[in-house]
Write a protein that holds these residues in place. Structure first.
Motif, PDB file in Angstrom:
ATOM      1  N   MET A 139       0.882  -1.176   0.027  1.00 34.76           N
ATOM      2  CA  MET A 139       0.018   0.002  -0.118  1.00 34.76           C
ATOM      3  C   MET A 139       0.870   1.201   0.093  1.00 34.76           C
ATOM      4  N   LYS A 140       0.473   2.160  -0.966  1.00 35.16           N
ATOM      5  CA  LYS A 140       1.264   3.454  -0.967  1.00 35.16           C
ATOM      6  C   LYS A 140       0.203   4.694  -0.835  1.00 35.16           C
ATOM      7  N   LYS A 141       0.817   5.685  -0.298  1.00 37.49           N
ATOM      8  CA  LYS A 141      -0.205   7.047  -0.079  1.00 37.49           C
ATOM      9  C   LYS A 141       0.732   8.200  -0.131  1.00 37.49           C
ATOM     10  N   SER A 142       0.156   9.139  -0.330  1.00 32.73           N
ATOM     11  CA  SER A 142       0.843  10.619   0.001  1.00 32.73           C
ATOM     12  C   SER A 142      -0.011  11.560   0.828  1.00 32.73           C
ATOM     13  N   LEU A 143       0.664  12.230   1.816  1.00 33.17           N
ATOM     14  CA  LEU A 143      -0.269  13.051   2.466  1.00 33.17           C
ATOM     15  C   LEU A 143       0.805  14.366   2.673  1.00 33.17           C
ATOM     16  N   GLY A 144       0.376  15.225   1.617  1.00 33.43           N
ATOM     17  CA  GLY A 144       1.098  16.383   1.175  1.00 33.43           C
ATOM     18  C   GLY A 144       2.524  15.898   0.698  1.00 33.43           C
ATOM     19  N   MET A 145       3.572  16.166   1.534  1.00 39.81           N
ATOM     20  CA  MET A 145       5.162  15.996   1.091  1.00 39.81           C
ATOM     21  C   MET A 145       5.672  14.653   1.706  1.00 39.81           C
ATOM     22  N   ILE A 146       4.598  13.862   2.569  1.00 39.64           N
ATOM     23  CA  ILE A 146       4.933  12.725   3.298  1.00 39.64           C
ATOM     24  C   ILE A 146       4.151  11.586   2.527  1.00 39.64           C
ATOM     25  N   GLN A 147       5.390  10.546   2.338  1.00 40.18           N
ATOM     26  CA  GLN A 147       4.872   9.464   1.746  1.00 40.18           C
ATOM     27  C   GLN A 147       4.897   8.410   2.666  1.00 40.18           C
ATOM     28  N   VAL A 148       4.065   7.551   2.671  1.00 35.72           N
ATOM     29  CA  VAL A 148       3.710   6.216   3.416  1.00 35.72           C
ATOM     30  C   VAL A 148       3.516   5.108   2.592  1.00 35.72           C
ATOM     31  N   CYS A 149       4.484   4.163   2.790  1.00 35.93           N
ATOM     32  CA  CYS A 149       4.628   2.758   2.117  1.00 35.93           C
ATOM     33  C   CYS A 149       4.432   1.509   3.274  1.00 35.93           C
ATOM     34  N   GLU A 200      -5.626  20.619   2.037  1.00 31.41           N
ATOM     35  CA  GLU A 200      -4.124  20.887   1.761  1.00 31.41           C
ATOM     36  C   GLU A 200      -3.682  21.800   2.972  1.00 31.41           C
ATOM     37  N   GLN A 201      -4.385  22.775   3.341  1.00 31.12           N
ATOM     38  CA  GLN A 201      -3.726  23.526   4.608  1.00 31.12           C
ATOM     39  C   GLN A 201      -3.501  22.517   5.775  1.00 31.12           C
ATOM     40  N   LEU A 202      -4.313  21.784   5.983  1.00 27.66           N
ATOM     41  CA  LEU A 202      -4.199  20.861   6.963  1.00 27.66           C
ATOM     42  C   LEU A 202      -3.171  19.903   6.831  1.00 27.66           C
ATOM     43  N   LYS A 203      -2.695  19.398   5.583  1.00 30.28           N
ATOM     44  CA  LYS A 203      -1.596  18.518   5.292  1.00 30.28           C
ATOM     45  C   LYS A 203      -0.621  19.441   5.795  1.00 30.28           C
ATOM     46  N   VAL A 204      -0.254  20.756   5.251  1.00 33.35           N
ATOM     47  CA  VAL A 204       0.957  21.438   5.707  1.00 33.35           C
ATOM     48  C   VAL A 204       1.125  21.533   7.344  1.00 33.35           C
TER      49      VAL A 204
END
Length: 270
Positions: A1-11, A133-137
């Motif tokens: 599983m891969k996903k991105s939350l703003g500039m953070i990537q999770v695998c 997007e603002q919350l992601k930052v």
């Protein structure tokens, strides 16, 4: 599983059998590696780390990483771009050395990390498409702050000159920190933030009660302090002071003592 939350990537990777993974240098990323099930061994440039269930470590950007993953393991990798974490470190008031941001390769239990544990778990649960997007930052800044606080690294908080809410002053702060040995005249500072020299003085007077020159002097002093604490080269105090534009050494010693409460030579003996 891969996903991105703003500039953070999770695998998230699940391994039914033993796997030996070799990754080349990844100059663009810091990697937080977490073992949710099973175990893994990591070979870095000069370290060998063993991670069991619930363990995690932060891998530096320049590491050539070799990983042996046990059968039945589940490994989470959270990646953050180097420029993002570096930018956040400056934003949070850290002084970065010329070598860049480097973390010490230690293994921690997820349960030991308190708030950071909850941030990691919420990252795994987050739905990227449903997060503004603002919350992601904001989330990213908070996550960076926790990484810098909980994992030993070579960055040091500035003594006094930290992040400023005023965007014009913050722009100047970052400019000077990027090249602290340079001479910065008030006229140059005013032009950089597109205001008059008179407005520049009012801006600093209202915000700090001091002049732009004194503010720049404080940033230079803080950079000198870090150099003197870490002085391992053939340089001496005089050379360092001259590099930062302090040509009157008697005046430099007085200003330094007034700011830090100790002489430059006392700092060197730390």
């Amino acid at each position: 599983m891969k996903k991105s939350l703003g500039m953070i990537q999770v695998c998230v990777g699940s391994y039914d059998q033993f796997v030996d993974i070799s990754e080349p240098d990844s100059p663009g990323w810091f990697q937080l590696i977490i073992v949710q099930q099973g175990g893994a061994r990591l070979w870095l440039k000069s370290d060998e780390l063993s991670l069991g269930c619930g363990d995690l470590c932060l891998v530096n950007t320049s590491e050539n990483l070799n990983t042996a993953v046990d059968a039945g393991s589940q490994i989470v990798t959270i990646r953050m771009p180097v420029e993002t974490l570096t930018e956040d470190a400056v934003h949070l008031g850290y002084h970065l050395r010329a070598s860049g941001l480097v973390f010490k390769p230690n293994v921690f239990k997820l349960e030991q990390l308190g708030v950071l544990k909850h941030q990691i778990l919420s990252l795994l649960d987050a739905e990227p498409g449903q997060t503004p997007e603002q919350l992601k930052v904001q989330y990213r800044h908070f996550f960076s702050c926790l990484l810098l606080q909980r994992f030993e690294n070579n960055a040091d908080p500035f003594y006094k000159v930290s992040y400023c809410e005023n965007p014009k002053i913050e722009k100047i702060r970052r400019w000077v920190i990027s090249d602290p040995r340079k001479e910065y005249k008030p006229l140059d500072l005013a032009a950089y933030i597109n205001v008059s020299e008179r407005s520049l003085y009012h801006l600093f007077k209202n915000e700090f009660g001091l002049s732009p020159r004194v503010y720049i002097c404080h940033i230079k002093l803080e950079c000198i302090y870090r150099e003197l604490v870490d002085l391992k080269s053939m340089k001496n105090i005089t050379q360092v002071a001259l590099e930062y534009g302090f040509n009157n050494l008697g005046r430099f010693a007085k200003v330094y003592r007034d700011y830090f409460g100790e002489s430059p030579s006392q700092t060197c003996r730390r």
